[in-house]
Design a protein around this motif. Structure first.
Motif, PDB file in Angstrom:
ATOM      1  N   PHE A 210       0.498  -2.713  11.550  1.00 40.47           N
ATOM      2  CA  PHE A 210      -0.841  -2.559  11.034  1.00 40.47           C
ATOM      3  C   PHE A 210      -0.663  -1.636   9.846  1.00 40.47           C
ATOM      4  O   PHE A 210       0.009  -0.636   9.950  1.00 40.47           O
ATOM      5  N   ASP A 211      -1.200  -2.003   8.736  1.00 40.77           N
ATOM      6  CA  ASP A 211      -0.991  -1.199   7.547  1.00 40.77           C
ATOM      7  C   ASP A 211      -1.356   0.272   7.792  1.00 40.77           C
ATOM      8  O   ASP A 211      -2.397   0.584   8.334  1.00 40.77           O
ATOM      9  N   LYS A 212      -0.480   1.162   7.342  1.00 36.11           N
ATOM     10  CA  LYS A 212      -0.697   2.590   7.579  1.00 36.11           C
ATOM     11  C   LYS A 212      -1.956   3.092   6.867  1.00 36.11           C
ATOM     12  O   LYS A 212      -2.733   3.872   7.419  1.00 36.11           O
ATOM     13  N   LEU A 213      -2.137   2.624   5.636  1.00 41.11           N
ATOM     14  CA  LEU A 213      -3.324   3.046   4.879  1.00 41.11           C
ATOM     15  C   LEU A 213      -4.597   2.606   5.594  1.00 41.11           C
ATOM     16  O   LEU A 213      -5.559   3.359   5.718  1.00 41.11           O
ATOM     17  N   LEU A 214      -4.564   1.362   6.107  1.00 38.47           N
ATOM     18  CA  LEU A 214      -5.734   0.838   6.805  1.00 38.47           C
ATOM     19  C   LEU A 214      -6.048   1.695   8.024  1.00 38.47           C
ATOM     20  O   LEU A 214      -7.206   2.019   8.306  1.00 38.47           O
ATOM     21  N   ARG A 215      -4.967   2.104   8.731  1.00 35.77           N
ATOM     22  CA  ARG A 215      -5.183   2.946   9.912  1.00 35.77           C
ATOM     23  C   ARG A 215      -5.802   4.282   9.521  1.00 35.77           C
ATOM     24  O   ARG A 215      -6.714   4.778  10.177  1.00 35.77           O
ATOM     25  N   ALA A 216      -5.297   4.860   8.429  1.00 37.69           N
ATOM     26  CA  ALA A 216      -5.856   6.136   7.970  1.00 37.69           C
ATOM     27  C   ALA A 216      -7.327   5.958   7.580  1.00 37.69           C
ATOM     28  O   ALA A 216      -8.174   6.795   7.902  1.00 37.69           O
TER      29      ALA A 216
ATOM     30  N   LEU B 276      -5.678  11.634  12.232  1.00 35.27           N
ATOM     31  CA  LEU B 276      -4.725  10.950  11.355  1.00 35.27           C
ATOM     32  C   LEU B 276      -3.367  10.782  12.042  1.00 35.27           C
ATOM     33  O   LEU B 276      -2.741   9.723  11.947  1.00 35.27           O
ATOM     34  N   PHE B 277      -2.932  11.816  12.773  1.00 35.11           N
ATOM     35  CA  PHE B 277      -1.674  11.687  13.517  1.00 35.11           C
ATOM     36  C   PHE B 277      -1.758  10.567  14.534  1.00 35.11           C
ATOM     37  O   PHE B 277      -0.860   9.742  14.664  1.00 35.11           O
ATOM     38  N   MET B 278      -2.867  10.545  15.270  1.00 36.22           N
ATOM     39  CA  MET B 278      -3.057   9.493  16.262  1.00 36.22           C
ATOM     40  C   MET B 278      -2.992   8.136  15.594  1.00 36.22           C
ATOM     41  O   MET B 278      -2.333   7.223  16.081  1.00 36.22           O
ATOM     42  N   ALA B 279      -3.689   8.018  14.456  1.00 35.31           N
ATOM     43  CA  ALA B 279      -3.753   6.723  13.784  1.00 35.31           C
ATOM     44  C   ALA B 279      -2.376   6.310  13.307  1.00 35.31           C
ATOM     45  O   ALA B 279      -2.021   5.133  13.358  1.00 35.31           O
ATOM     46  N   SER B 280      -1.562   7.254  12.845  1.00 34.62           N
ATOM     47  CA  SER B 280      -0.296   6.837  12.257  1.00 34.62           C
ATOM     48  C   SER B 280       0.836   6.788  13.262  1.00 34.62           C
ATOM     49  O   SER B 280       1.741   5.985  13.155  1.00 34.62           O
ATOM     50  N   VAL B 281       0.804   7.669  14.273  1.00 32.72           N
ATOM     51  CA  VAL B 281       1.952   7.740  15.187  1.00 32.72           C
ATOM     52  C   VAL B 281       1.663   7.080  16.526  1.00 32.72           C
ATOM     53  O   VAL B 281       2.441   6.273  17.018  1.00 32.72           O
ATOM     54  N   MET B 282       0.490   7.406  17.108  1.00 31.00           N
ATOM     55  CA  MET B 282       0.249   6.924  18.469  1.00 31.00           C
ATOM     56  C   MET B 282      -0.245   5.492  18.534  1.00 31.00           C
ATOM     57  O   MET B 282       0.161   4.731  19.394  1.00 31.00           O
ATOM     58  N   LEU B 283      -1.132   5.148  17.596  1.00 30.87           N
ATOM     59  CA  LEU B 283      -1.741   3.832  17.657  1.00 30.87           C
ATOM     60  C   LEU B 283      -0.712   2.702  17.708  1.00 30.87           C
ATOM     61  O   LEU B 283      -0.835   1.796  18.538  1.00 30.87           O
TER      62      LEU B 283
ATOM     63  N   THR C 103       0.814  -1.218   0.000  1.00 27.55           N
ATOM     64  CA  THR C 103       0.000   0.000   0.000  1.00 27.55           C
ATOM     65  C   THR C 103       0.848   1.269   0.000  1.00 27.55           C
ATOM     66  O   THR C 103       0.361   2.321  -0.386  1.00 27.55           O
ATOM     67  N   HIS C 104       2.128   1.188   0.465  1.00 27.25           N
ATOM     68  CA  HIS C 104       2.906   2.435   0.462  1.00 27.25           C
ATOM     69  C   HIS C 104       3.253   2.874  -0.949  1.00 27.25           C
ATOM     70  O   HIS C 104       3.706   3.997  -1.171  1.00 27.25           O
ATOM     71  N   LEU C 105       3.043   1.971  -1.931  1.00 28.05           N
ATOM     72  CA  LEU C 105       3.265   2.361  -3.318  1.00 28.05           C
ATOM     73  C   LEU C 105       2.033   3.013  -3.939  1.00 28.05           C
ATOM     74  O   LEU C 105       2.109   3.665  -4.974  1.00 28.05           O
TER      75      LEU C 105
END
Lengths: 365, 252
Positions: free
Chosen positions: A226-232, A209-216, A151-153
């Protein structure tokens, strides 16, 4: 007095034609005439150079900035990077996969939008149930002989659409449940829903979004990721569902109490009452509000650039940093704005059409 | 005229029914027994609790004290009992409350299909039969918004009858109608009464009361003030409050 059939005459020339229209709408009185001239002057002095810059003095073909010599917009910049704008860093050999996913999506939507097509219910069900599975395997792969594309692509318009479509499809039912929960007589259900809605509505999407990507990830056990896209996606969905819930609650409140009572008196259960009687009426009232939320959601997806996902806006910004193309950021921003506008404007038009159709269809004024 | 069609079976029983809206005591010790086939007309000034009382019978309003028993089923907090009672009790509202997003026919078949799990074909046949009875089979495919008030109310009656109720509650069924439409609705109600339906009607149509009622009940201040068969009720009201009320509504 003798009765004669009078001939049908054309209206006086002051009422028809360009002159008549101008006189009636633009020059009926001194104040309006002055206003027309002043506004017209500013419009022309703004529009003429803009159009000149975009269409006439612009360069369209070429492979490098050397092609941009005429002093207008350099669309060569966009056309050279079009693949990135559309697909991000998705491997070039696999571009057919997002293309196919997009075509199926647009085809089904066109099917639903067009008035005469049969079996709309079946298509809508397929779109909601089967399409997400197809789209997932098409885009992500790792099955049916398709290569895996991490997904990062993913990026560009593809990523924007993934975020928007998933957000829209998931936040509506969640919003409905939250709105019903908020109206519930059961104190625990009600307070859970109210708390949820008020918390998510009270924080900015950027924070989410910050929480989902950094804190979670800090809360996950070591090694588990956990996939970053999924978290977003989860963040956006939960955030928008809180807004959706409030829009829907507004629609529910507009339904007269008598409708609930008639359903109760006939012996319908709670869910039957909601699904068969209340929701169909409420949803019709809520179309403008729901589409408004959808449009806001679509545009909000561009915020994912701050957590390092490359949506179409982030791709544009990255392109602006390219040393070979310094100085053409206006073009890229305009292009991104155009893409957003096309999708949002289509949603808006469709909602108007839908409202009209449901209005006559119900036959009640 | 009415020779009673009532049997000995108790259909609706209210025992010491009490209800409050917050601090306000709307129903005070209501006792009422309605036998199968009996027609009861309930009248009284506005705010006397008559609508509230019949709305308690199918639990559109909650009562706080006393017992309600419908066809041997006690009305209590048990949702199963509430649903069972609602299946047997039909209700017609002052403002019709038809579902505006569904056609007349769909309005009628909705509950039989979803609540009674009746096959659609059968439900539609039954609905058409009842629409015939209320004399509007030709409007079956229209939407409620396209019908007159009187037609809508007749659809509402047909919609309730589609569930084959044992009891029908009428909550001021003609109050929202234009004068020339009242008769068409009353005619349907009279026909229904003649067929032996158990009916509780909140209405000020005194002609209707005289024609079909077995008993007329007068309520005031949340209590049953007087209860009598129609001839006696209208010609020889016992209570002062009843006399005043009757003189006011029969004055012109």
């Amino acid at each position: 007095m003798k009765y004669e059939i009078q001939p049908t005459l054309p209206p006086p020339s002051s009422m028809i034609g360009v002159v008549g229209w101008l006189r009636k709408n633009l020059f009926n009185g001194p104040v309006n005439s002055i206003a027309t001239i002043v506004v017209g002057y500013f419009l022309i002095s703004f529009l003429v150079p803009t159009i000149q810059w975009i269409f006439i003095d612009s360069d369209w073909v070429g492979t490098s900035r050397d092609a941009c010599t005429s002093g207008g917009a350099c669309w060569v910049f966009i056309s050279n990077r079009l693949d990135q704008f559309l697909y991000g860093f998705y491997p070039e050999a696999e571009h057919w996969r997002p293309q196919l996913a997009f075509i199926i999506l647009m085809g089904s939507i066109a099917w639903l939008v067009m008035p005469q097509t049969p079996r709309k219910g079946l298509v809508a069900t397929l779109l909601l149930v089967v399409y997400p599975i197809i789209a997932y395997f098409l885009l992500y792969g790792n099955a049916f002989g398709l290569n895996q594309v991490e997904t990062h692509l993913w990026g560009g318009l593809t990523l924007t659409l993934v975020l928007a479509v998933v957000g829209i499809v998931a936040s509506l039912p969640l919003g409905i449940l939250l709105a019903l929960g908020r109206q519930s007589d059961m104190p625990i259900v009600k307070s859970v829903c109210v708390t949820f809605i008020e918390i998510w509505r009270g924080v900015p999407l950027i924070t989410v979004l910050f929480m989902a990507s950094v804190m979670l990830p800090l809360f996950f056990p070591e090694g588990m990721s956990f996939d970053k896209l999924l978290r977003a996606l989860i963040g956006i969905t939960l955030f928008q569902s809180a807004y959706m819930a409030e829009v829907i609650r507004g629609g529910l409140q507009a339904i007269p109490k008598g409708q609930y009572e008639a359903a109760d008196a006939l012996g319908l259960g709670y869910w039957q009452k909601m699904i068969l009687i209340i929701m169909p009426q409420a949803l019709k009232l809520m179309i403008p509000g729901i589409v408004n939320t959808f449009i806001a959601l679509f545009k909000d997806t561009s915020l994912v650039l701050i957590i390092g996902l490359f949506d179409v806006l982030a791709i544009g910004q990255a392109a602006n940093q390219d040393p070979d193309w310094i100085g053409y950021s206006t073009e890229s921003y305009l292009f991104v704005a155009l893409l957003f506008w096309v999708f949002c404007f289509s949603m808006s038009r469709y909602s108007q059409q839908l409202e009209k159709k449901l209005h006559t269809g119900h036959g009640n004024r | 005229m009415s020779h009673s069609q009532a049997t000995d079976k108790l259909m609706v029983e209210l025992r010491d029914l009490n209800k409050w809206y917050g601090e306000f005591h709307v129903l005070k010790n209501i006792n009422l027994e309605v036998r199968q086939g009996e027609k009861i007309v309930i009248c009284g000034p506005s705010g006397s609790g008559k609508s509230t009382m019949i709305r308690c019978i199918n639990h559109l309003e909650e009562h706080q004290k006393g017992d309600i028993i419908v066809n041997d089923i006690p009305l209590n907090e048990d949702i199963k009992n509430i649903e069972a009672i609602r299946k047997e009790v039909g209700m017609v509202f002052q403002h019709f409350n038809l579902f505006p997003h569904l056609t007349v026919l769909e309005n009628c078949v909705l509950a039989p299909i979803w609540v009674k799990k009746m096959p659609r074909k059968e439900a539609e046949a039954r609905a058409m039969e009842l629409l015939e009875r209320v004399k509007i089979p030709d409007q079956a495919l229209k939407y409620p918004g396209q019908l007159s008030g009187g037609q809508q109310q007749r659809v509402a009656i047909a919609r309730s009858l589609c569930m084959n109720p044992d009891v029908m509650l009428f909550d001021e069924p003609t109050s929202a109608l234009d004068p020339e439409m009242i008769k068409e609705v009353l005619d349907v109600m009279i026909e229904l009464a003649n067929e032996g339906m158990t009916m509780l009607c909140v209405t000020h149509e005194m002609g209707f009361a005289k024609t079909v009622a077995d008993r007329v009940i007068f309520m005031d201040g949340g209590q049953i003030v007087e209860e009598n068969e129609p001839h006696e009720f209208f010609n020889n009201p016992q209570h002062e409050r009843t006399q005043l009320f009757l003189s006011q509504i029969l004055a012109h």
